[in-house]
Every structure is written in C-alpha cells, then in structure tokens.
Design an enzyme around this catalytic site. Structure first.
Site, PDB file in Angstrom:
ATOM      1  N   GLU A   1      46.645  36.957  35.564  1.00 54.76           N
ATOM      2  CA  GLU A   1      47.775  37.483  36.579  1.00 54.76           C
ATOM      3  C   GLU A   1      47.288  36.775  37.846  1.00 54.76           C
ATOM      4  O   GLU A   1      46.330  36.158  38.083  1.00 54.76           O
ATOM      5  CB  GLU A   1      47.189  38.974  36.752  1.00 54.76           C
ATOM      6  CG  GLU A   1      48.168  39.575  37.837  1.00 54.76           C
ATOM      7  CD  GLU A   1      47.951  40.912  37.920  1.00 54.76           C
ATOM      8  OE1 GLU A   1      46.718  41.556  37.652  1.00 54.76           O
ATOM      9  OE2 GLU A   1      48.571  41.594  38.817  1.00 54.76           O
TER      10      GLU A   1
ATOM     11  N   GLY B   1      38.252  41.127  41.957  1.00 53.38           N
ATOM     12  CA  GLY B   1      37.683  42.049  41.808  1.00 53.38           C
ATOM     13  C   GLY B   1      37.601  41.962  40.387  1.00 53.38           C
ATOM     14  O   GLY B   1      36.104  41.604  39.958  1.00 53.38           O
TER      15      GLY B   1
ATOM     16  N   MET C   1      40.093  42.835  36.592  1.00 49.29           N
ATOM     17  CA  MET C   1      41.263  42.502  35.712  1.00 49.29           C
ATOM     18  C   MET C   1      41.274  43.148  34.938  1.00 49.29           C
ATOM     19  O   MET C   1      40.329  43.319  34.047  1.00 49.29           O
ATOM     20  CB  MET C   1      41.394  40.890  34.948  1.00 49.29           C
ATOM     21  CG  MET C   1      42.589  40.624  35.338  1.00 49.29           C
ATOM     22  SD  MET C   1      44.280  40.765  35.955  1.00 49.29           S
ATOM     23  CE  MET C   1      45.604  41.123  35.050  1.00 49.29           C
ATOM     24  N   GLU C   2      42.606  43.787  34.752  1.00 42.65           N
ATOM     25  CA  GLU C   2      42.598  44.780  33.959  1.00 42.65           C
ATOM     26  C   GLU C   2      43.288  44.649  32.210  1.00 42.65           C
ATOM     27  O   GLU C   2      44.110  44.859  31.485  1.00 42.65           O
ATOM     28  CB  GLU C   2      43.966  45.801  34.228  1.00 42.65           C
ATOM     29  CG  GLU C   2      45.748  45.434  34.323  1.00 42.65           C
ATOM     30  CD  GLU C   2      45.694  44.875  35.730  1.00 42.65           C
ATOM     31  OE1 GLU C   2      44.322  44.297  36.705  1.00 42.65           O
ATOM     32  OE2 GLU C   2      46.823  44.642  36.304  1.00 42.65           O
ATOM     33  N   ASN C   3      42.753  43.276  31.900  1.00 43.59           N
ATOM     34  CA  ASN C   3      43.555  42.693  30.350  1.00 43.59           C
ATOM     35  C   ASN C   3      43.543  43.483  30.103  1.00 43.59           C
ATOM     36  O   ASN C   3      42.096  44.227  29.440  1.00 43.59           O
ATOM     37  CB  ASN C   3      42.771  41.097  30.091  1.00 43.59           C
ATOM     38  CG  ASN C   3      42.318  40.239  31.408  1.00 43.59           C
ATOM     39  OD1 ASN C   3      43.229  39.520  31.713  1.00 43.59           O
ATOM     40  ND2 ASN C   3      41.207  40.330  31.763  1.00 43.59           N
TER      41      ASN C   3
ATOM     42  N   HIS D   1      39.784  51.994  38.570  1.00 42.83           N
ATOM     43  CA  HIS D   1      41.206  51.329  38.690  1.00 42.83           C
ATOM     44  C   HIS D   1      41.461  50.444  37.211  1.00 42.83           C
ATOM     45  O   HIS D   1      42.693  50.522  37.316  1.00 42.83           O
ATOM     46  CB  HIS D   1      40.475  50.327  40.132  1.00 42.83           C
ATOM     47  CG  HIS D   1      41.583  49.872  40.807  1.00 42.83           C
ATOM     48  ND1 HIS D   1      42.973  49.790  41.097  1.00 42.83           N
ATOM     49  CD2 HIS D   1      42.758  48.846  39.643  1.00 42.83           C
ATOM     50  CE1 HIS D   1      43.602  49.371  41.479  1.00 42.83           C
ATOM     51  NE2 HIS D   1      43.727  48.430  40.692  1.00 42.83           N
ATOM     52  N   GLU D   2      40.567  49.925  37.055  1.00 42.59           N
ATOM     53  CA  GLU D   2      41.051  48.765  36.114  1.00 42.59           C
ATOM     54  C   GLU D   2      41.298  49.307  34.858  1.00 42.59           C
ATOM     55  O   GLU D   2      42.435  49.603  33.734  1.00 42.59           O
ATOM     56  CB  GLU D   2      40.070  47.831  35.654  1.00 42.59           C
ATOM     57  CG  GLU D   2      39.652  46.764  36.912  1.00 42.59           C
ATOM     58  CD  GLU D   2      40.999  45.936  37.619  1.00 42.59           C
ATOM     59  OE1 GLU D   2      41.744  46.281  37.000  1.00 42.59           O
ATOM     60  OE2 GLU D   2      40.284  45.543  38.827  1.00 42.59           O
TER      61      GLU D   2
ATOM     62  N   HIS E   1      44.778  50.937  35.254  1.00 43.30           N
ATOM     63  CA  HIS E   1      45.502  50.138  35.005  1.00 43.30           C
ATOM     64  C   HIS E   1      46.272  50.283  33.232  1.00 43.30           C
ATOM     65  O   HIS E   1      47.288  50.026  32.744  1.00 43.30           O
ATOM     66  CB  HIS E   1      45.308  49.101  34.723  1.00 43.30           C
ATOM     67  CG  HIS E   1      45.728  48.575  36.731  1.00 43.30           C
ATOM     68  ND1 HIS E   1      46.306  48.517  36.612  1.00 43.30           N
ATOM     69  CD2 HIS E   1      45.002  47.945  36.736  1.00 43.30           C
ATOM     70  CE1 HIS E   1      46.235  47.961  38.080  1.00 43.30           C
ATOM     71  NE2 HIS E   1      45.831  47.997  37.649  1.00 43.30           N
TER      72      HIS E   1
ATOM     73  N   GLU F   1      50.395  48.333  41.462  1.00 40.58           N
ATOM     74  CA  GLU F   1      48.782  48.543  41.931  1.00 40.58           C
ATOM     75  C   GLU F   1      49.251  49.602  42.814  1.00 40.58           C
ATOM     76  O   GLU F   1      47.827  50.496  43.506  1.00 40.58           O
ATOM     77  CB  GLU F   1      48.877  46.958  42.806  1.00 40.58           C
ATOM     78  CG  GLU F   1      49.011  45.791  41.827  1.00 40.58           C
ATOM     79  CD  GLU F   1      47.751  46.051  41.202  1.00 40.58           C
ATOM     80  OE1 GLU F   1      46.785  46.894  41.511  1.00 40.58           O
ATOM     81  OE2 GLU F   1      47.419  45.211  39.791  1.00 40.58           O
TER      82      GLU F   1
HETATM   83  N1  PHE Z   1      45.501  43.337  38.792  1.00 39.31           N
HETATM   84  C1  PHE Z   1      44.082  43.508  38.867  1.00 39.31           C
HETATM   85  C2  PHE Z   1      43.774  44.313  40.387  1.00 39.31           C
HETATM   86  O1  PHE Z   1      44.225  45.431  40.406  1.00 39.31           O
HETATM   87  C3  PHE Z   1      44.039  42.285  40.900  1.00 39.31           C
HETATM   88  C4  PHE Z   1      43.784  41.356  39.741  1.00 39.31           C
HETATM   89  C5  PHE Z   1      45.434  39.985  40.823  1.00 39.31           C
HETATM   90  C6  PHE Z   1      43.062  39.943  39.713  1.00 39.31           C
HETATM   91  C7  PHE Z   1      45.771  38.999  39.917  1.00 39.31           C
HETATM   92  C8  PHE Z   1      43.177  38.965  38.818  1.00 39.31           C
HETATM   93  C9  PHE Z   1      44.013  37.981  39.588  1.00 39.31           C
HETATM   94  O2  PHE Z   1      42.994  45.134  39.735  1.00 39.31           O
HETATM   95 ZN    ZN Z   2      45.135  46.495  40.280  1.00 36.32          ZN
END
Ligand code: PHE
Ligand code: ZN
Length: 853
Positions: free
Chosen positions: A126, A258, A260-262, A294-295, A298, A317
């Site tokens: 992302e 912080g 990432m929600e992969n 949070h993750e 997502h 978000e």
């Molecule tokens: N999508 C992630 C989050 O909000 C944030 C993120 C954005 C991490 C871009 C890495 C790069 O939880």
């Molecule tokens: Zn997020």
C-alpha cells in the site's frame, strides 16, 4: 498543492480499468540482489470499460526478462512507469500474460515493494508498492485471486490466504478472496511463531501466529490476546467473522508506518506489536492493542470491501479508526479514550486543517498518494462517522452497516456508496452532510445565550474558514450535544443532540425554573472549534459538576488554557479557580485515576501556540515554555500537601498487569511524581526509578528527572541496561531530545546523531531523534533557527533513501504561518532549501511545495 503541477492526479479523471483480472499466479525466486518474479495474469477485456484499449501495466524499477501473451513472446513498449501492449497484439477475448522480472530487495531502502530487514524478506505494497515487484494494474479496483509460490532456503515462507503446499526450499499459498494488489504480502525469514487459536462464531478453527525474530518470543503474548479480543469483538458488535483458516502477523524492525492489513498476513512495525512489562509502557500496551484491532478490523472494512480509487482512502481508514476507537473504549474506558482521541485530533488534525496542508477527508487531487495518509483522512474521517452515528442513532447505524456489508462485499466502493446505505436505511438526505467529506477546514461554532420568561435560548452560528484551493464553503450539518445544569449542579436537561444545519440557528428550552448552565458539545460531538469565552467561574462550575465526563475534562482544559494564555501574554499569576478545581479533582477518589491523570496534564506548548495564534496573538515559544513550567510549579505547590499520599496510594501492588485500571493508577502516580519533582528536586522520582520493575514507571520517572534537569545517573543506567534492545533504545534517544532545554536541543540532537547506534536508515530510530526534535516546541522554534536548519538537513539527507518517511516528517514546518516574521522567514527558508535540492522525491517536493504555496 500547486494546482498546475503536471503530476497531479484527479478524482474527476477516474476511468474503470480496461481489463478484468480474474486470477494471478506469482512465483518468487528470492535472492538479495537478484530476485526473480514470474507473474501469470489471467486477463480479459473489461465489459464495463471502453473496448479495444491497449493493455497498460504499472511497473517501476523492474528489469524485464521475458514477456509472453498466451505463450507467445511479445515485445511491449517500456517506459519509466510501466509497460504497454498495443491492443493489436492482444487476443479479442480472455488471455494469459506472463512476465518475468528481476528486482534487488537488498538495496531497497524506501521500504516499499519487496525489501529486506535484518536478513528477512518482506513487502509493503500500500498504496502503490506492488508495481515495484511486478508489472501489474496496481490500482485498488482491480481485484483478483492470488496464488503464490515462494522459493527460498529460509525456513519460514509466508504469503496471503491459506497454505496449500510446502517442501524443502519452497512453499505455496492460495488466497480464495479476490483482492487488490496493495493487500499482497510476502515474508521469508528465520522467524519464530507465538501461536494461538480462535474458533469463529461460524465454527471455523483459525490458526493464529505472531512471527518474530529469535529472541522476541517473550513479547508476543499481549498482541495475541489483543488479536483474540478483536476477533471476538468484531463478531459481537459488527457481526463479522474471520474468513480464512489462518491469520498471521509478522513483526518487522524496518517499517515506515505502524502496521499493514495485508489479507491474512498483517505486517507490523515491531514497535506496534511487541510488548512486555519490562520493555513496554502502558501507553505502548494500549497502542499495540489498538493497532492489532485496527489491522484486524480492516479484514472487513478495507479488504472484503475495498476502495475504488485512492481518493476514497477514508472509506476504509476513517471507518476502521472509528471501529478501533469503539473497541478500545469498550475494553477500557469510553471517557478516557474519548479525551485521548480528542487530544490527538486537536494536536494533529486541527493543526493540519488550519495550515497550508489542509485537505478534505476525501481529497479530489494529489501528486503522491503516500502524502495523504494523514490525520485528516484517518482521524477526521473517523469523526465524520461518529457524527453520522450520532445523527441517525445506534440502531440505524447498525442497520446501515449491515446493508453496507451486504451490498458491497467483494467490491471496490466509494464514499457515495457509503452514504447511500445510510440514506437507504434512514430515508435521510445526506447531500449536505457530504460536505464533511469534500470540504477541508475546521468549522468554528459560536454560541450566544438568552434567558427570558423561563425560556433558555441557545443560538449557534457556524463559520467555515477558507482553506488552500477552497475559498467558498456551505454550512455543515453539525450535531451539537448539549446538556443543561441548574445552579446547584443537577442536570435539568439531559444530553440532547441539536442539529445545526444553517449558518445560524436558535434552539429554545422551555419550562426551566432558573437560568441554567450549558454544557455544550458534550462528548466532543463534532470536530469543530467552539468559540466562546466562558467566565472562569462557569468553567470551574462545570469542572466540578458536569455529568458528561468529556466536558468535565474540557472545562478544566479550557480553564487551564485561559490561565496559561494570560500568563504568557501579560505575565499574570495563575488564578485560584484552576488550581482549586484541579486540587479537588486530583484527590477525588470517586473518580477514575486515569481521568484524574488526564485532567492534571497541562495543555502542551504547541497547543498553546495554536490557541494564541487563533486569538490574534503572535506566539513566543520561549514565553510559552516558561509560562507552562511556571504553571506546573504553581500546581505542584497548590497540591503539595496531598502529593506524597497520592503517590503512595497509586502504587499498584503485585505482579505487573497492563489492564486499564492498573495503567490508570500508574498514570496518576507519574503525574504526582512529576509534580513532586518540582518540590523535592526529584528525590521521590529517583526512588521510584530505582524501585521500578516495569518500563512504565522506570521510563516515566526517568523522563521526570530529565525534565527538571537531573537524572544523568539514571540515564546512564538505562543505557547500560538496554544496550542492544532497539525498541527500548529508541525511547532512550527520544527522551533526551524531548526533555532538553530549548537552548540545548540542537546540541543534544547533534550529539545523539553522531553516535554509531544512531541508525538513521531505520525509521523508528530516525523518528526517535528527529521526530523528537520537532516535538520539542521551544527547541525546534528556537530563535537561532538551528532547529529548523537541523530538520531540513536531515530531511534532505533521508529523502533519497526513504522519501515516505522524509516527507511525512516535513509536516513539522506546516505551522509556519503562526509565528513571527523572523521565524516565518527561517521556516520558509528551510522549505525553500529543501525544494532547491536536486533529485528531490515526488513525496517531499509535493509537501514542501504545498507548505510554501
Ligand atoms: N493501511 C495501513 C493502516 O492504516 C497504513 C499503511 C499505509 C501502512 C501505507 C503502510 C503503508 O493500517
Ligand atoms: Zn488503517
């Protein structure tokens, strides 16, 4: 942003992608300097798009080895940002495109795409990092099912979805859920698992793992229990269950954000997942819990329903922040959580919204999307959802969310889709409400009161200030929660939500026996600035009696700001209203210790600078610094008699537990220790440091000692104890800069950055020092301009290696319009020097350009 920047991308230019992508097969042959990526894309013309289009794939920094369509080698045309295959080279119907590329993860210091951290491979895609891995339609509205094969000698090989096969030197993963490329992830390394298990309400057994470097196994338990709590909460509150057989979290030391929600494979900055009593503070524990939630959340708000384009970023978000705030409130305390969230909102989002970087929650243009992961998109995005919920009520909010999941599951959606589910559920017209998404700036709400013949009338007026590129704005829909108290402190009108929809509106309350005292904007029901000068006695009354905990805290806050402003501007002495009010609250055992600790926290220097600027003054950072310290001392003297007992009463006996109640007591104890240190030269704090068995109290008392100019022995002790522990050492770096006196900050930064363990390529370490520099208000804004120059030097140095982090940290300069002409000139000069740097990244040049415009 400069409206004429040729690199600008616009929402109004959105077009669906030319092709539909059903399935993707990827093979990774991992190598530090020569990784091969083979991709098979199952493509067909998109029936929703214009027919006969060329095929355009994004790709950056890729060495193309081979390219074939349906097994036949083809010659695409290549340029700096991708690959094009002319329509004439493509079959009329479905086809398979194969590419092979070579990339070098070891040299990837930007930490975007495939990179390496301590010998481990990991990815960050992302927003637009996948194009650095392979040629691909790297946009969120192209959703496909991924099958991934990883070839490497490393023991742990992970990707999204479910594991479908593995052998010596390889593993295969299959993700049944269609997803955009930004949710792709791959990890390979020598990792250890902290395992767990969760059975969903649908009866699915899910294997959970937190993967860490050897040695970090003992810091995973908290994250694991937070993950289980999150899974249970999303089932209970939103009816959403997890949808794969496995959920992996990996901790990585080098990470720009912080976490990432992969899909099925969350990647975390190790700082945002690792926690143990010895190494993490209570705040760290709370943050880890919130970020894990949070993750995880997502998975439904972001992954199952994703964004059509990056302008819709707040769709996932804002909603996910709102959900994690609800979760933390449910688990801990809603009152305390709300106060903390509003403190953050004002410090970061109001600041952004009131300066040159102001933008709408849904912006309509950008140059670099990475520059829009902002407090406005995230935190104001969450506030907008909170207002929507307040306006429609809890039951309709729940029905609207059910409809949202029902209607848009598997889709890439827009803010229009989101608002439509609320309109369809409630029959409301939300076209005016939508302005919250499209118009930047913090509304200002002024209040007039009238009392006659037993009728109390509240007249509210709103003003929506101009922001860059948006001069004219319409009235917003502003939910203003109000309660009325009678003069003896009883609530005569319980919380009522007034809907302010016009520029000016009056609301009458009838049948009151006496003139009430109004508690306005309870719970901070809208992200606005309430413009109202309230007599100190009335604020003190609300501080003592308001039944709304947020507004009770807010009354003390307003009082403290008024007092501080007078101390700064005309050297006044702190008034008794504030000190007596805080004394009553500090020792009121009926109140939550966490709440008392928050009430004792004085407004920050940056907050005071913003407040003074808004009131028409030119803030002087040195005066703010000294006045704030003088107020802290005055508060210490006023509370002196009770402090030793309070400090004793807040010691938490027994083994450390990070729960909210224990953490609240420790917070109050540290507040007491901080005040005591002003009176006893730090003797009690020194003893607390020596006796501490947890990071909250050891780090907290160290910070207190440094703040009064003592603590050198403790600082040295801390360094010896935590030598080699990267996360704790970050704290050691940061606290020295944070606690440095304004005249010394630049020296401290120079000394620390000269150390061999100042690994400036690691974003956490860089932020620990350089972020603390801009966080030290009086030091950063020192009249010498050294703070500005130092920050600019470091941003210029970091930019070629890691533009994302450099760009993000440049926002320290966004407050330049607040200050005097000399400081303005120096800050603008620093920005101009950045702008003039050759080879500046798109990220940093966009930011510097917007701040200068
Ligand atoms: N999508 C992630 C989050 O909000 C944030 C993120 C954005 C991490 C871009 C890495 C790069 O939880
Ligand atoms: Zn997020």
């Amino acid at each position: 942003m400069p409206a004429d920047d040729p690199r600008t991308i616009r929402l109004s230019d959105y077009q669906p992608y030319s092709h539909a992508l059903d399935r993707v097969e990827l093979t990774f042959k991992l190598h530090p300097t020569a990784t091969r990526v083979l991709a098979r894309l199952h493509l067909a013309p998109n029936p929703a798009a214009r027919t006969g289009q060329d095929l355009r794939l994004d790709g950056e920094g890729l060495r193309l080895i081979a390219c074939a369509v349906d097994g036949q080698a083809v010659q695409p045309s290549l340029d700096a940002t991708g690959l094009t295959l002319a329509a004439a080279l493509l079959p009329a119907g479905a086809f398979v495109l194969e590419t092979e590329v070579e990339i070098a993860p070891e040299g990837n210091t930007a930490l975007e795409g495939l990179y390496m951290s301590n010998g481990m491979y990991c990815t960050q895609c992302e927003a637009e990092g996948f194009r650095k891995i392979t040629f691909y339609p790297d946009r969120p509205d192209v959703m496909a099912r991924f099958h991934v094969r990883i070839e490497s000698d490393l023991p742990v090989l992970l990707s999204n979805g479910n594991p479908v096969g593995q052998g010596v030197g390889w593993a295969e993963w299959d993700d049944p859920w269609p997803k955009p490329s930004y949710l792709f992830a791959l990890v390979a390394g020598d990792l250890r698992a902290h395992p767990g298990q969760f059975t969903t309400m649908e009866g699915r057994d899910v294997g959970l793992n937190i993967w860490v470097r050897p040695g970090d196994e003992g810091r995973c338990a908290w994250g694991m229990q937070a993950l289980k709590a999150s899974m249970a909460w999303d089932e209970k509150v939103y009816g959403r269950a997890y949808d794969l057989d496995i959920f992996n979290i990996v901790a990585v030391d080098d990470f720009n954000m912080g976490a990432m929600e992969n899909k099925g494979l969350n990647i975390f900055n190790s700082k945002a997942v690792l926690a143990s009593p010895e190494t993490a503070t209570d705040d760290d524990f709370a943050r880890v819990e919130a970020i894990i939630a949070h993750e995880y959340f997502h998975n439904w708000t972001g992954n199952r329903i994703t964004c059509r384009d990056w302008f819709q970023l707040c769709l996932k978000e804002g909603l996910t922040v709102f959900r994690d705030q609800q979760f933390s409130g449910d688990l801990r305390s809603h009152a305390v959580k709300r106060i903390e969230d509003v403190l953050m909102l004002r410090a970061r989002q109001f600041r952004e919204d009131g300066g040159p970087l102001a933008h709408a929650v849904r912006p309509d243009s950008f140059v670099e999307i990475n520059n829009f992961y902002t407090a406005t998109v995230y935190e104001k995005g969450a506030e907008v959802i909170g207002m929507l919920k307040r306006l429609v009520g809890d039951a309709d909010y729940a029905r609207a969310l059910d409809l949202y999941f029902d209607r848009h599951d598997g889709q890439a959606a827009t803010i229009e889709d989101w608002l439509k589910v609320f309109e369809d559920t409630t029959g409301r017209d939300l076209s005016q409400f939508k302005r919250w998404y499209t118009e930047a700036g913090t509304p200002r709400v002024s209040v007039a009161e009238d009392w006659a013949d037993g009728v109390y009338t509240l007249t509210l007026a709103q003003e929506n200030p101009a922001t860059p590129g948006q001069a004219q704005k319409g009235a917003k829909v502003i939910p203003v929660a109000v309660g009325l108290l009678n003069p003896n402190g009883d609530e005569v009108v319980p919380t009522t939500v007034l809907e302010l929809t016009e520029a000016k509106q009056s609301f009458a309350f009838k049948g009151l026996a006496s003139r009430p005292v109004a508690s306005i904007l309870r719970g901070f029901s809208a992200p606005v600035i309430l413009e109202r000068s309230v007599p100190a006695a009335e604020r003190a009354f609300l501080l003592a009696h308001d039944t709304d905990p947020f507004n009770r805290w807010e009354a003390g806050r307003g009082l403290a700001k008024d007092v501080l402003a007078r101390m700064i501007v005309d050297g006044a002495a702190p008034g008794a209203d504030l000190l007596d009010g805080l004394a009553r609250l500090a020792f009121d055992e009926a109140l939550d210790p966490a709440f008392r600790a928050l009430a004792l926290r004085l407004p920050g220097e940056d907050d005071m600078a913003a407040t003074l600027h808004a009131a028409g003054h030119v803030p002087d950072p040195a005066r703010i610094y000294h006045a704030r310290r003088a107020l802290h001392l005055a508060l210490a003297e006023r509370l002196a008699a009770g402090l030793p007992e309070l400090e004793l009463a807040c010691r938490v006996p027994g083994a450390f537990s990070p729960d909210a109640a224990a953490a609240g007591k420790r917070a109050l104890r540290l507040a007491a220790l901080g005040l005591l240190a002003r009176l006893d030269d730090g003797a009690t704090a020194r003893a607390a440091y020596a006796a501490a068995d947890n990071m909250t109290e050891s780090f907290g008392s160290l910070a207190i000692l440094l703040d009064i100019g003592a603590g050198q022995a403790e600082l040295a002790d801390f360094a010896v104890k935590w030598q080699g522990d990267r996360l704790v050492l970050d704290k050691w770096f940061a606290v020295q800069v944070a606690a440095a006196q304004p005249d010394n900050v630049a020296d401290v930064v120079r000394r620390l950055t000269a150390r061999p363990d100042f690994d400036w390529k690691n974003p956490n370490r860089f932020r620990a020092v350089i972020g603390a520099l801009s966080g030290n208000h009086a030091g950063f804004h020192h009249a010498s301009g050294e703070g500005y120059a130092l920050l600019a030097d470091w941003l210029i140095k970091l930019d070629p290696l890691n533009p994302q982090t450099a760009s993000r940290m440049s926002t320290a300069f966004e407050s330049w319009p607040r200050y005097d002409a000399d400081r303005q000139a120096m800050m603008r000069g620093a920005l101009q020097r950045i702008m003039a740097t050759t080879g500046l990244s798109r990220d940093l040049s966009e930011m510097a350009g917007r701040m200068l415009a």
